[in-house]
Design a protein around this motif. Structure first.
Motif, PDB file in Angstrom:
ATOM      1  N   PHE A 107       0.872  -1.172   0.000  1.00  9.89           N
ATOM      2  CA  PHE A 107       0.000   0.000   0.000  1.00  9.89           C
ATOM      3  C   PHE A 107       0.908   1.220   0.000  1.00  9.89           C
ATOM      4  CE2 PHE A 107      -2.432   3.477   1.684  1.00  9.89           C
ATOM      5  CZ  PHE A 107      -3.638   3.335   1.036  1.00  9.89           C
ATOM      6  N   ASN A 108       0.745   2.059  -1.008  1.00 12.37           N
ATOM      7  CA  ASN A 108       1.620   3.243  -1.108  1.00 12.37           C
ATOM      8  C   ASN A 108       0.781   4.470  -1.459  1.00 12.37           C
ATOM      9  OD1 ASN A 108       3.296   5.313  -2.108  1.00 12.37           O
ATOM     10  ND2 ASN A 108       4.933   3.859  -2.522  1.00 12.37           N
ATOM     11  N   PRO A 109       0.669   5.444  -0.528  1.00  8.05           N
ATOM     12  CA  PRO A 109      -0.167   6.619  -0.788  1.00  8.05           C
ATOM     13  C   PRO A 109       0.537   7.708  -1.590  1.00  8.05           C
ATOM     14  CG  PRO A 109       0.708   6.720   1.426  1.00  8.05           C
ATOM     15  CD  PRO A 109       1.257   5.458   0.827  1.00  8.05           C
ATOM     16  N   ILE A 163       0.515  13.068  -3.010  1.00  7.84           N
ATOM     17  CA  ILE A 163      -0.207  12.074  -2.195  1.00  7.84           C
ATOM     18  C   ILE A 163      -1.526  11.705  -2.877  1.00  7.84           C
ATOM     19  CG2 ILE A 163      -1.417  11.797   0.021  1.00  7.84           C
ATOM     20  CD1 ILE A 163       1.392  12.028   0.680  1.00  7.84           C
ATOM     21  N   ASP A 164      -1.902  10.427  -2.767  1.00  9.14           N
ATOM     22  CA  ASP A 164      -3.200   9.969  -3.266  1.00  9.14           C
ATOM     23  C   ASP A 164      -3.812   9.055  -2.209  1.00  9.14           C
ATOM     24  OD1 ASP A 164      -5.346   8.822  -4.557  1.00  9.14           O
ATOM     25  OD2 ASP A 164      -4.123   7.552  -5.869  1.00  9.14           O
ATOM     26  N   LEU A 165      -4.931   9.499  -1.622  1.00 16.28           N
ATOM     27  CA  LEU A 165      -5.565   8.706  -0.571  1.00 16.28           C
ATOM     28  C   LEU A 165      -6.736   7.876  -1.115  1.00 16.28           C
ATOM     29  CD1 LEU A 165      -5.440  11.453   2.210  1.00 16.28           C
ATOM     30  CD2 LEU A 165      -3.915   9.496   1.939  1.00 16.28           C
ATOM     31  N   THR A 234     -14.072  -4.350  -0.788  1.00 13.28           N
ATOM     32  CA  THR A 234     -13.566  -5.119  -1.933  1.00 13.28           C
ATOM     33  C   THR A 234     -12.780  -4.242  -2.894  1.00 13.28           C
ATOM     34  OG1 THR A 234     -15.450  -6.614  -1.734  1.00 13.28           O
ATOM     35  CG2 THR A 234     -14.285  -6.633  -3.846  1.00 13.28           C
ATOM     36  N   SER A 235     -11.644  -4.764  -3.351  1.00 14.06           N
ATOM     37  CA  SER A 235     -10.845  -4.115  -4.402  1.00 14.06           C
ATOM     38  C   SER A 235     -10.673  -5.086  -5.557  1.00 14.06           C
ATOM     39  CB  SER A 235      -9.432  -3.789  -3.902  1.00 14.06           C
ATOM     40  OG  SER A 235      -9.446  -2.676  -3.063  1.00 14.06           O
ATOM     41  N   GLY A 236     -10.667  -4.546  -6.758  1.00 16.12           N
ATOM     42  CA  GLY A 236     -10.432  -5.415  -7.907  1.00 16.12           C
ATOM     43  C   GLY A 236     -10.031  -4.602  -9.119  1.00 16.12           C
ATOM     44  N   ILE A 252      -5.002  -0.371  -9.994  1.00 12.97           N
ATOM     45  CA  ILE A 252      -4.240  -0.673  -8.763  1.00 12.97           C
ATOM     46  C   ILE A 252      -2.800  -0.973  -9.176  1.00 12.97           C
ATOM     47  CG2 ILE A 252      -4.046  -2.132  -6.718  1.00 12.97           C
ATOM     48  CD1 ILE A 252      -7.074  -2.593  -6.918  1.00 12.97           C
ATOM     49  N   LEU A 253      -1.895  -0.103  -8.748  1.00 10.76           N
ATOM     50  CA  LEU A 253      -0.524  -0.155  -9.271  1.00 10.76           C
ATOM     51  C   LEU A 253       0.418  -0.863  -8.310  1.00 10.76           C
ATOM     52  CD1 LEU A 253      -0.509   3.524 -10.577  1.00 10.76           C
ATOM     53  CD2 LEU A 253      -0.909   1.444 -11.910  1.00 10.76           C
ATOM     54  N   ASN A 254       1.358  -1.572  -8.900  1.00  8.64           N
ATOM     55  CA  ASN A 254       2.386  -2.243  -8.097  1.00  8.64           C
ATOM     56  C   ASN A 254       3.524  -1.250  -7.846  1.00  8.64           C
ATOM     57  OD1 ASN A 254       4.475  -3.703  -7.097  1.00  8.64           O
ATOM     58  ND2 ASN A 254       4.292  -5.396  -8.570  1.00  8.64           N
ATOM     59  N   SER A 282      -7.395  -4.094   1.394  1.00  4.15           N
ATOM     60  CA  SER A 282      -7.970  -4.665   0.166  1.00  4.15           C
ATOM     61  C   SER A 282      -7.086  -4.291  -1.019  1.00  4.15           C
ATOM     62  CB  SER A 282      -9.419  -4.194  -0.046  1.00  4.15           C
ATOM     63  OG  SER A 282      -9.467  -2.808  -0.310  1.00  4.15           O
ATOM     64  N   THR A 283      -6.582  -3.063  -1.009  1.00  2.00           N
ATOM     65  CA  THR A 283      -5.686  -2.614  -2.087  1.00  2.00           C
ATOM     66  C   THR A 283      -4.333  -3.338  -1.961  1.00  2.00           C
ATOM     67  OG1 THR A 283      -6.758  -0.457  -1.854  1.00  2.00           O
ATOM     68  CG2 THR A 283      -4.766  -0.535  -3.198  1.00  2.00           C
ATOM     69  N   ALA A 284      -3.814  -3.403  -0.741  1.00  2.00           N
ATOM     70  CA  ALA A 284      -2.474  -3.984  -0.540  1.00  2.00           C
ATOM     71  C   ALA A 284      -2.433  -5.475  -0.870  1.00  2.00           C
ATOM     72  CB  ALA A 284      -2.039  -3.756   0.909  1.00  2.00           C
TER      73      ALA A 284
HETATM   74  P1  AMP Z   1      -9.121   0.633  -3.954  1.00  2.00           P
HETATM   75  O1  AMP Z   1     -10.304   0.686  -4.837  1.00  2.00           O
HETATM   76  O2  AMP Z   1      -9.405   0.886  -2.509  1.00  2.00           O
HETATM   77  O3  AMP Z   1      -8.310  -0.620  -4.135  1.00  2.00           O
HETATM   78  O4  AMP Z   1      -8.171   1.860  -4.333  1.00  2.00           O
HETATM   79  C1  AMP Z   1      -7.657   2.023  -5.611  1.00  2.00           C
HETATM   80  C2  AMP Z   1      -7.128   3.432  -5.713  1.00  2.00           C
HETATM   81  O5  AMP Z   1      -6.011   3.572  -4.828  1.00  2.00           O
HETATM   82  C3  AMP Z   1      -6.589   3.786  -7.091  1.00  2.00           C
HETATM   83  O6  AMP Z   1      -7.605   4.321  -7.890  1.00  2.00           O
HETATM   84  C4  AMP Z   1      -5.485   4.785  -6.757  1.00  2.00           C
HETATM   85  O7  AMP Z   1      -6.060   6.043  -6.499  1.00  2.00           O
HETATM   86  C5  AMP Z   1      -4.935   4.250  -5.458  1.00  2.00           C
HETATM   87  N1  AMP Z   1      -3.866   3.244  -5.614  1.00  2.00           N
HETATM   88  C6  AMP Z   1      -3.482   2.539  -6.715  1.00  2.00           C
HETATM   89  N2  AMP Z   1      -2.504   1.663  -6.411  1.00  2.00           N
HETATM   90  C7  AMP Z   1      -2.254   1.819  -5.077  1.00  2.00           C
HETATM   91  C8  AMP Z   1      -1.356   1.197  -4.159  1.00  2.00           C
HETATM   92  N3  AMP Z   1      -0.511   0.232  -4.531  1.00  2.00           N
HETATM   93  N4  AMP Z   1      -1.372   1.633  -2.877  1.00  2.00           N
HETATM   94  C9  AMP Z   1      -2.229   2.614  -2.470  1.00  2.00           C
HETATM   95  N5  AMP Z   1      -3.100   3.223  -3.267  1.00  2.00           N
HETATM   96  C10 AMP Z   1      -3.122   2.826  -4.560  1.00  2.00           C
END
Ligand code: AMP
Ligand code: MG
Length: 335
Positions: A107-109, A163-165, A234-236, A252-254, A282-284
């Motif tokens: 997880f990287n903000p 930053i991206d939250l 849920t994340s996908g 969702i970026l690595n 969920s993201t991590a």
């Molecule tokens: P989520 O739907 O909660 O999984 O969040 C996805 C969003 O988190 C993306 O649209 C980005 O704004 C951000 N994001 C993408 N990859 C990451 C990551 N590896 N760690 C944290 N935030 C991310």
């Protein structure tokens, strides 16, 4: 294009309704915030006030945390490289860094420059070249985010860092909505912030809430979870993606290589008492993939259950999740 989007946004459902269900007053608010469709439902004498308060709180958080909103605190932090933040924004940046460290950076903000590069911000999608990705990755080192708890200041040490939250804000908003709503006379509520679901109390008939988890493939459901007073997040990759030359690239970026996470998972659901944690995880776990996620679960003391759907359609979940879910899939349990 922007005009059309704005029009759609205005015409979509800012719908608040009140009715009687199972002898209890019911109130619903469907609205658009944090770049997603949200729905808040409550039952009880003060259902309408509870729903109104939840919506107000969510919108307030969106106006602070949305990196794309020129008036938000996070936008200001990203443009100036430093800012004094409100309690909420400071708390969430702090939590984002904490979960980043717990997940070993999965997880990287600080990936906003990278998301911009891929076009996930302005929706002008493109596949960047390697050099662009390497350069954007240089701006993602969370060690370069400096917090001062006393003054509530945040400093970004490298020019261009942002930053991206987006991977955690909806969880925080769900927790806050639940907190605000629990101050009203309601018997139960269900808060759905675009896949971040939080249940409160019971349904009007006294039974548990049934949270349906979308199947990433097709229109059906992957599983149903019976809960109360829990977050189900849920994340996908299916949530936001584009296709180019026969390949799919999702949002969702690595953080290790700067490409959309290709970890062999279609979706990750986290069940926890803690909404913000559930959102971050969920993201991590989506970034980690099956094996790393299982190892993380066994080692972690954070307090959560999980459900994974792999690319080859295996449903894998923790024991606590298996106890409360039903699914047409064969359920593989991790102890
Ligand atoms: P989520 O739907 O909660 O999984 O969040 C996805 C969003 O988190 C993306 O649209 C980005 O704004 C951000 N994001 C993408 N990859 C990451 C990551 N590896 N760690 C944290 N935030 C991310
Ligand atoms: Mg998340």
């Amino acid at each position: 294009m922007k005009k059309i989007t704005a029009l759609i946004m205005i015409t979509i459902i800012i719908l608040c309704s009140c009715s009687i269900s199972g002898g209890e007053k019911k109130a619903v608010a469907d609205f658009f915030s944090m770049d997603t469709y949200m729905s808040v439902t409550a039952y009880g004498d003060e259902a309408q006030s509870a729903v109104d308060a939840a919506k107000k709180r969510i919108e307030e958080l969106d106006s602070l945390l949305n990196a794309e909103d020129k008036n938000s605190e996070i936008f200001r932090l990203n443009s100036d490289g430093k800012a004094v933040l409100s309690e909420d924004s400071f708390e969430l940046v702090t939590l984002a860094l904490k979960y980043s460290s717990h997940t070993d950076g999965a997880f990287n903000p600080a990936l906003h420059p990278l998301s911009e590069l891929w076009g996930f911000i302005d929706k002008k999608y493109r596949v960047p070249d390697k050099k662009e990705i390497t350069d954007a990755l240089k701006l993602s080192d969370t060690e370069n985010i400096i917090l001062n708890k006393k003054n509530k200041t945040v400093k970004l040490l490298k020019s261009g860092m942002e930053i991206d939250l987006g991977g955690i804000a909806k969880g925080y908003a769900a927790a806050e909505a639940a907190r605000v709503m629990s101050g009203y006379n309601i018997s139960g509520a269900i808060i759905n912030l675009g896949g971040n679901v939080r249940t409160l109390g019971k349904k009007p008939d006294g039974s548990l809430w049934n949270v349906a988890i979308k199947n990433p493939v097709g229109d059906g459901y992957l599983a149903n979870v019976k809960t109360t007073d829990k977050a189900v997040v849920t994340s996908g990759g299916y949530e936001r993606y584009f296709e180019k030359n026969g390949r799919t690239y999702h949002h969702i970026l690595n953080p290790d290589n700067g490409y959309p996470a290709d970890s062999g998972l279609k979706s990750v659901t986290i069940i926890s008492d803690n909404d913000t944690l559930a959102d971050a995880l969920s993201t991590a776990l989506f970034v980690m993939g099956e094996k790393k996620a299982e190892r993380f679960y066994k080692k972690s003391k954070l307090g959560f259950d999980f459900i994974l759907l792999t690319d080859d359609d295996r449903l894998i979940c923790s024991k606590g999740a298996a106890d409360i879910l039903s699914s047409d899939y064969e359920i593989n349990v991790i102890e």
